[in-house]
Design a protein around this motif. Structure first.
Motif, PDB file in Angstrom:
ATOM      1  N   LEU A  91      -8.714  -8.287   9.585  1.00  0.00           N
ATOM      2  CA  LEU A  91      -8.133  -7.379   8.587  1.00  0.00           C
ATOM      3  C   LEU A  91      -9.186  -6.498   7.927  1.00  0.00           C
ATOM      4  O   LEU A  91      -8.840  -5.631   7.112  1.00  0.00           O
ATOM      5  CB  LEU A  91      -7.402  -8.188   7.509  1.00  0.00           C
ATOM      6  CG  LEU A  91      -6.202  -9.023   7.981  1.00  0.00           C
ATOM      7  CD1 LEU A  91      -5.617  -9.801   6.813  1.00  0.00           C
ATOM      8  CD2 LEU A  91      -5.146  -8.140   8.631  1.00  0.00           C
ATOM      9  N   ASP A  92     -10.447  -6.714   8.268  1.00  0.00           N
ATOM     10  CA  ASP A  92     -11.525  -5.939   7.662  1.00  0.00           C
ATOM     11  C   ASP A  92     -11.313  -4.441   7.885  1.00  0.00           C
ATOM     12  O   ASP A  92     -11.019  -3.996   8.992  1.00  0.00           O
ATOM     13  CB  ASP A  92     -12.872  -6.362   8.270  1.00  0.00           C
ATOM     14  CG  ASP A  92     -14.045  -5.702   7.567  1.00  0.00           C
ATOM     15  OD1 ASP A  92     -14.006  -5.584   6.339  1.00  0.00           O
ATOM     16  OD2 ASP A  92     -14.992  -5.292   8.264  1.00  0.00           O
ATOM     17  N   GLY A  93     -11.441  -3.676   6.808  1.00  0.00           N
ATOM     18  CA  GLY A  93     -11.263  -2.229   6.906  1.00  0.00           C
ATOM     19  C   GLY A  93      -9.833  -1.762   6.741  1.00  0.00           C
ATOM     20  O   GLY A  93      -9.547  -0.564   6.852  1.00  0.00           O
ATOM     21  N   THR A  94      -8.902  -2.708   6.475  1.00  0.00           N
ATOM     22  CA  THR A  94      -7.505  -2.335   6.265  1.00  0.00           C
ATOM     23  C   THR A  94      -7.119  -2.592   4.807  1.00  0.00           C
ATOM     24  O   THR A  94      -7.916  -3.127   4.032  1.00  0.00           O
ATOM     25  CB  THR A  94      -6.558  -3.147   7.180  1.00  0.00           C
ATOM     26  OG1 THR A  94      -6.444  -4.500   6.678  1.00  0.00           O
ATOM     27  CG2 THR A  94      -7.073  -3.179   8.611  1.00  0.00           C
ATOM     28  N   ALA A  95      -5.899  -2.240   4.454  1.00  0.00           N
ATOM     29  CA  ALA A  95      -5.409  -2.479   3.093  1.00  0.00           C
ATOM     30  C   ALA A  95      -4.915  -3.909   2.914  1.00  0.00           C
ATOM     31  O   ALA A  95      -4.478  -4.283   1.826  1.00  0.00           O
ATOM     32  CB  ALA A  95      -4.281  -1.496   2.769  1.00  0.00           C
ATOM     33  N   LEU A  96      -4.979  -4.706   3.970  1.00  0.00           N
ATOM     34  CA  LEU A  96      -4.574  -6.110   3.890  1.00  0.00           C
ATOM     35  C   LEU A  96      -5.825  -6.958   3.690  1.00  0.00           C
ATOM     36  O   LEU A  96      -6.815  -6.793   4.402  1.00  0.00           O
ATOM     37  CB  LEU A  96      -3.843  -6.534   5.170  1.00  0.00           C
ATOM     38  CG  LEU A  96      -2.613  -5.696   5.541  1.00  0.00           C
ATOM     39  CD1 LEU A  96      -2.024  -6.181   6.866  1.00  0.00           C
ATOM     40  CD2 LEU A  96      -1.562  -5.763   4.435  1.00  0.00           C
ATOM     41  N   HIS A  97      -5.754  -7.896   2.755  1.00  0.00           N
ATOM     42  CA  HIS A  97      -6.947  -8.659   2.406  1.00  0.00           C
ATOM     43  C   HIS A  97      -6.885 -10.130   2.809  1.00  0.00           C
ATOM     44  O   HIS A  97      -7.924 -10.760   2.983  1.00  0.00           O
ATOM     45  CB  HIS A  97      -7.199  -8.567   0.898  1.00  0.00           C
ATOM     46  CG  HIS A  97      -7.380  -7.170   0.414  1.00  0.00           C
ATOM     47  ND1 HIS A  97      -8.459  -6.386   0.749  1.00  0.00           N
ATOM     48  CD2 HIS A  97      -6.583  -6.383  -0.377  1.00  0.00           C
ATOM     49  CE1 HIS A  97      -8.349  -5.195   0.189  1.00  0.00           C
ATOM     50  NE2 HIS A  97      -7.213  -5.165  -0.494  1.00  0.00           N
ATOM     51  N   LYS A 135       2.961  -7.636  -5.089  1.00  0.00           N
ATOM     52  CA  LYS A 135       2.466  -6.600  -5.996  1.00  0.00           C
ATOM     53  C   LYS A 135       1.331  -5.812  -5.349  1.00  0.00           C
ATOM     54  O   LYS A 135       1.281  -4.576  -5.444  1.00  0.00           O
ATOM     55  CB  LYS A 135       1.992  -7.244  -7.297  1.00  0.00           C
ATOM     56  CG  LYS A 135       1.460  -6.254  -8.335  1.00  0.00           C
ATOM     57  CD  LYS A 135       1.010  -6.989  -9.596  1.00  0.00           C
ATOM     58  CE  LYS A 135       0.444  -6.019 -10.623  1.00  0.00           C
ATOM     59  NZ  LYS A 135      -0.023  -6.739 -11.852  1.00  0.00           N
ATOM     60  N   ARG A 136       0.451  -6.507  -4.662  1.00  0.00           N
ATOM     61  CA  ARG A 136      -0.680  -5.857  -4.000  1.00  0.00           C
ATOM     62  C   ARG A 136      -0.189  -4.933  -2.876  1.00  0.00           C
ATOM     63  O   ARG A 136      -0.694  -3.818  -2.707  1.00  0.00           O
ATOM     64  CB  ARG A 136      -1.623  -6.929  -3.453  1.00  0.00           C
ATOM     65  CG  ARG A 136      -2.917  -6.391  -2.892  1.00  0.00           C
ATOM     66  CD  ARG A 136      -3.985  -7.471  -2.843  1.00  0.00           C
ATOM     67  NE  ARG A 136      -3.600  -8.642  -2.070  1.00  0.00           N
ATOM     68  CZ  ARG A 136      -3.484  -9.870  -2.586  1.00  0.00           C
ATOM     69  NH1 ARG A 136      -3.706 -10.076  -3.869  1.00  0.00           N
ATOM     70  NH2 ARG A 136      -3.148 -10.894  -1.815  1.00  0.00           N
ATOM     71  N   LEU A 137       0.790  -5.372  -2.140  1.00  0.00           N
ATOM     72  CA  LEU A 137       1.339  -4.561  -1.050  1.00  0.00           C
ATOM     73  C   LEU A 137       2.061  -3.322  -1.592  1.00  0.00           C
ATOM     74  O   LEU A 137       1.988  -2.229  -1.009  1.00  0.00           O
ATOM     75  CB  LEU A 137       2.299  -5.393  -0.196  1.00  0.00           C
ATOM     76  CG  LEU A 137       1.669  -6.568   0.577  1.00  0.00           C
ATOM     77  CD1 LEU A 137       2.743  -7.385   1.271  1.00  0.00           C
ATOM     78  CD2 LEU A 137       0.650  -6.049   1.592  1.00  0.00           C
ATOM     79  N   ILE A 138       2.743  -3.485  -2.710  1.00  0.00           N
ATOM     80  CA  ILE A 138       3.429  -2.343  -3.342  1.00  0.00           C
ATOM     81  C   ILE A 138       2.416  -1.316  -3.838  1.00  0.00           C
ATOM     82  O   ILE A 138       2.574  -0.105  -3.624  1.00  0.00           O
ATOM     83  CB  ILE A 138       4.329  -2.834  -4.506  1.00  0.00           C
ATOM     84  CG1 ILE A 138       5.510  -3.649  -3.961  1.00  0.00           C
ATOM     85  CG2 ILE A 138       4.836  -1.652  -5.331  1.00  0.00           C
ATOM     86  CD1 ILE A 138       6.348  -4.310  -5.043  1.00  0.00           C
ATOM     87  N   GLU A 165       3.249   1.433  10.115  1.00  0.00           N
ATOM     88  CA  GLU A 165       2.166   2.056  10.882  1.00  0.00           C
ATOM     89  C   GLU A 165       0.916   1.174  10.863  1.00  0.00           C
ATOM     90  O   GLU A 165       0.263   0.967  11.900  1.00  0.00           O
ATOM     91  CB  GLU A 165       1.855   3.436  10.298  1.00  0.00           C
ATOM     92  CG  GLU A 165       0.788   4.197  11.057  1.00  0.00           C
ATOM     93  CD  GLU A 165       0.528   5.570  10.468  1.00  0.00           C
ATOM     94  OE1 GLU A 165      -0.448   6.222  10.900  1.00  0.00           O
ATOM     95  OE2 GLU A 165       1.282   5.994   9.565  1.00  0.00           O
ATOM     96  N   LEU A 166       0.589   0.646   9.687  1.00  0.00           N
ATOM     97  CA  LEU A 166      -0.572  -0.220   9.573  1.00  0.00           C
ATOM     98  C   LEU A 166      -0.376  -1.500  10.389  1.00  0.00           C
ATOM     99  O   LEU A 166      -1.286  -1.958  11.087  1.00  0.00           O
ATOM    100  CB  LEU A 166      -0.823  -0.578   8.108  1.00  0.00           C
ATOM    101  CG  LEU A 166      -1.902  -1.626   7.845  1.00  0.00           C
ATOM    102  CD1 LEU A 166      -3.250  -1.161   8.372  1.00  0.00           C
ATOM    103  CD2 LEU A 166      -1.980  -1.953   6.363  1.00  0.00           C
ATOM    104  N   LEU A 167       0.819  -2.062  10.306  1.00  0.00           N
ATOM    105  CA  LEU A 167       1.077  -3.326  10.976  1.00  0.00           C
ATOM    106  C   LEU A 167       0.956  -3.196  12.492  1.00  0.00           C
ATOM    107  O   LEU A 167       0.463  -4.104  13.172  1.00  0.00           O
ATOM    108  CB  LEU A 167       2.472  -3.832  10.594  1.00  0.00           C
ATOM    109  CG  LEU A 167       2.704  -5.341  10.652  1.00  0.00           C
ATOM    110  CD1 LEU A 167       1.662  -6.086   9.845  1.00  0.00           C
ATOM    111  CD2 LEU A 167       4.103  -5.667  10.144  1.00  0.00           C
TER     112      LEU A 167
END
Length: 226
Positions: A91-97, A135-138, A165-167
């Motif tokens: 997940l590095d470099g994405t909006a998912l942590h 909340k983080r995803l929103i 798109e990200l997924l």
């Protein structure tokens, strides 16, 4: 030869196995496997591989750790940490942590929309931590939220086009995570592991859905209630 002690032990077991059967019988590997399983169950002794993370002290405590159920539980903890480490790198470099961010978004990907409560439940999270993930995803524009018309106190959520798109990109990297997690298992071993894990998941998911283990007392009393 490191395997000599095992070979020696195996030869002794084969000799014991032969003594239990008529010499005229044609003995099979299937019969010997049954003999081994029965011997282990009867004597309640499991030959274990020493854990390099455990030291030399507190031998009685180590015996507890190596009891079959405890050993399996400990290995599950190790595997979950390995998997989370691989997922974090993917997940590095994405909006998912976190792994929970990914699984939450993946669940939404397969539904038109869901209540926040159902999503948290499906993601196997506590309400507080699940709410933080949503909340983080929103905030990152990956999920949208609105008032639930059927439940005035609730909210409904859905994945956004940006989230989809990200997924799609992340799915490719997650394929590598899956291969890392299954490691050096053969195809046949993977099928066996999948069967056993699915059996365990069916068992635990039912307990999760029914909220059967809500307290320490529930956990400690469960075997007597089963």
């Amino acid at each position: 030869m490191k395997s000599y002690p095992i070979i020696h032990q195996l030869l002794e077991l084969v000799e014991e196995f032969e003594k239990e059967h008529n010499q005229k019988d044609r003995l099979t590997l299937e019969q010997f496997t049954g003999f081994l399983n029965n011997r282990i169950t009867t004597k309640n002794t499991i030959v274990h591989t020493p854990d390099v993370r455990l030291g030399q002290n507190e031998i009685e405590t180590q015996k507890q750790a190596y009891q079959l159920d405890n050993n399996i539980g400990r290995l599950f903890v190790y595997m979950s940490r390995y998997a989370k480490s691989y997922i974090k790198k993917a997940l590095d470099g994405t909006a998912l942590h976190t792994a929970e961010d990914f699984t939450c978004l993946a669940i939404l990907f397969t539904h038109d929309d869901m209540s926040k409560t159902d999503l948290i439940n499906f993601n196997l999270q506590e309400k507080t931590s699940g709410t933080e993930v949503i909340k983080r995803l929103i905030n990152n524009g990956l999920v949208k939220q609105w008032d639930d018309q059927r439940d005035k106190r609730g909210k409904r959520v859905a994945i956004t086009p940006k989230g989809k798109e990200l997924l799609q990109v992340v799915f490719q990297d997650m394929n590598h995570v899956g291969k890392m997690v299954t490691g050096n298992l053969t195809f046949e071993e993977k099928l066996t592991l999948k069967y056993l894990l699915q059996k365990l998941d069916d068992f635990h998911y039912q307990l999760h859905q029914n909220k059967s283990i809500s307290t320490k007392a529930d956990l400690l009393s469960w075997p007597r209630n089963s």
